[in-house]
Design a protein around this motif. Structure first.
Motif, short mmCIF file in Angstrom:
data_model
loop_
_atom_site.label_atom_id
_atom_site.label_comp_id
_atom_site.label_asym_id
_atom_site.label_seq_id
_atom_site.Cartn_x
_atom_site.Cartn_y
_atom_site.Cartn_z
N PRO A 4 0.72 -1.13 -0.12
CA PRO A 4 -0.04 0.01 -0.04
C PRO A 4 0.76 1.46 0.12
N GLU A 5 0.27 2.27 -0.52
CA GLU A 5 0.97 3.61 -0.69
C GLU A 5 1.78 4.09 0.89
N GLU A 6 1.10 3.82 1.88
CA GLU A 6 1.50 4.12 3.12
C GLU A 6 2.65 3.37 3.78
N GLY A 7 3.09 2.07 2.90
CA GLY A 7 3.97 1.25 3.21
C GLY A 7 5.24 1.20 2.38
N ASP A 43 7.54 3.67 1.80
CA ASP A 43 9.01 3.97 2.07
C ASP A 43 9.73 2.96 3.08
N GLU A 44 8.96 2.26 3.93
CA GLU A 44 9.46 1.30 4.62
C GLU A 44 9.87 0.02 3.70
#
Length: 91
Positions: free
Chosen positions: A60-63, A65-66
């Motif tokens: 998902p977009e929010e993941g 960076d990690e």
């Protein structure tokens, strides 16, 4: 009334078949080796770039960076792609 019963039986049969198909696919995927899974994702060029990996693993977009940080750790030669040797080292 007879039509309604036949329709319900058809729906129940379709649901059972769908579950059997999903179970078969899940069992088939579970039997695949890490190398086979990597090869499916990598395609003809034999490497996976960040975008391919993010799509393949449905990040998902929010993941992102990690996931980017993890991807960069796996990309030991720093060329922006992961080859089979690098992938197997982290699997």
């Amino acid at each position: 009334m007879k039509f309604a019963i036949l329709a319900l039986l058809s729906v129940a049969t379709a649901i059972k078949l769908t579950h059997k198909k999903q179970n078969f696919l899940a069992q088939h995927m579970a039997k695949q080796t890490d190398e086979e899974i990597f090869t499916m994702i990598a395609g003809e060029d034999g490497v996976v770039d960040f975008e391919e990996a993010a799509v393949a693993f449905e990040i998902p977009e929010e993941g992102l960076d990690e996931f980017r940080a993890d991807f960069d750790k796996a990309d030991t030669d720093g060329n922006g792609t992961i080859n089979l040797e690098e992938a197997l080292a982290v699997m």
